[in-house]
Each structure stands twice: as C-alpha cells, then as structure tokens.
Write a protein that holds these residues in place. Sequence first.
Motif, PDB file in Angstrom:
ATOM      1  N   ASP A  88      -7.821   5.516   0.831  1.00  0.00           N
ATOM      2  CA  ASP A  88      -8.892   4.626  -0.053  1.00  0.00           C
ATOM      3  C   ASP A  88      -8.999   2.984   0.641  1.00  0.00           C
ATOM      4  OD1 ASP A  88     -10.006   6.422  -1.406  1.00  0.00           O
ATOM      5  OD2 ASP A  88      -9.076   5.427  -3.460  1.00  0.00           O
ATOM      6  N   PHE A  89      -7.680   2.564   0.893  1.00  0.00           N
ATOM      7  CA  PHE A  89      -7.302   1.345   1.356  1.00  0.00           C
ATOM      8  C   PHE A  89      -7.610   1.227   2.936  1.00  0.00           C
ATOM      9  CE2 PHE A  89      -4.858  -1.838   3.916  1.00  0.00           C
ATOM     10  CZ  PHE A  89      -5.108  -2.965   3.112  1.00  0.00           C
ATOM     11  N   ARG A  90      -7.334   2.239   3.774  1.00  0.00           N
ATOM     12  CA  ARG A  90      -7.854   2.307   5.125  1.00  0.00           C
ATOM     13  C   ARG A  90      -9.380   2.496   5.186  1.00  0.00           C
ATOM     14  NH1 ARG A  90      -5.717   6.724   7.615  1.00  0.00           N
ATOM     15  NH2 ARG A  90      -4.816   7.679   5.738  1.00  0.00           N
TER      16      ARG A  90
ATOM     17  N   VAL B 211       0.766  -1.126  -0.113  1.00  0.00           N
ATOM     18  CA  VAL B 211      -0.092  -0.082  -0.028  1.00  0.00           C
ATOM     19  C   VAL B 211       0.920   1.368   0.107  1.00  0.00           C
ATOM     20  CG1 VAL B 211      -1.830   1.397   1.457  1.00  0.00           C
ATOM     21  CG2 VAL B 211      -1.999  -0.929   1.078  1.00  0.00           C
TER      22      VAL B 211
ATOM     23  N   ARG C  86     -11.643   0.929   3.192  1.00  0.00           N
ATOM     24  CA  ARG C  86     -12.191  -0.268   3.009  1.00  0.00           C
ATOM     25  C   ARG C  86     -11.712  -1.064   4.067  1.00  0.00           C
ATOM     26  NH1 ARG C  86     -14.951  -1.075  -1.599  1.00  0.00           N
ATOM     27  NH2 ARG C  86     -14.326  -3.170  -1.848  1.00  0.00           N
TER      28      ARG C  86
ATOM     29  N   THR D  63      -4.276   6.363  -2.630  1.00  0.00           N
ATOM     30  CA  THR D  63      -4.580   4.747  -2.356  1.00  0.00           C
ATOM     31  C   THR D  63      -4.517   4.421  -1.089  1.00  0.00           C
ATOM     32  OG1 THR D  63      -3.370   4.328  -4.456  1.00  0.00           O
ATOM     33  CG2 THR D  63      -3.433   2.734  -3.002  1.00  0.00           C
ATOM     34  N   GLU D  64      -3.886   4.767  -0.332  1.00  0.00           N
ATOM     35  CA  GLU D  64      -3.772   4.411   1.157  1.00  0.00           C
ATOM     36  C   GLU D  64      -4.883   4.869   1.878  1.00  0.00           C
ATOM     37  OE1 GLU D  64      -1.427   5.398   5.352  1.00  0.00           O
ATOM     38  OE2 GLU D  64      -0.152   5.531   3.732  1.00  0.00           O
TER      39      GLU D  64
END
Length: 86
Positions: free
Chosen positions: A35-37, A22, A39, A32-33
């Motif tokens: 969004d990842f966190r 990530v 989700r 990206t990070e």
Amino acid sequence: MVTDENLKTTKNATAVMVTVLVQVLEKHMPGTEADFRERLGLAYAEIRNDSDDLNGLELLNWTRTYLTGFSPVAGRGSPFLEGYEP
C-alpha cells in the motif's frame, strides 16, 4: 540532484527511517508495504507533474529503492536490511 553533502545525508537518513518504519509495520500489518509503495508512486507522479522539486523526487526514489532493492541506475538489488531478524 543533491546539491551538498548535508542535504544528501539528510535525505538518505530520511529515506532509511521511512523504509525501516514501513518494514516494521509490514511485519505487524501485512500489506502495509505494498500500500505504501503504491501511494509513494502516486506521490512521485504528483510532485513530478506539479513542481520542479528534484530533491523531493530523489528522496521518494531513494525510499522506493531501499524498500524494493531496485534502482533505476543499478538495477535489481536487495531491499534494505533484507533477511535481518532481531
């Protein structure tokens, strides 16, 4: 909820690999990070509500801790490899 050292080692390595992936993606694709966190938080809530998978929850929590540096137990810290520039 770790039950043995092999499981702990595997979960830790998995959390580190996902974190590093990530972080690399964030350098090339900003946002990206975050969004990842987001989700990851949804996944945590889903697993918490639908099962008793404490090992899965712990793995997700460790990944979040590596990314953010925040631990519910230790409080504020530094993200994994913060400041490292190859």
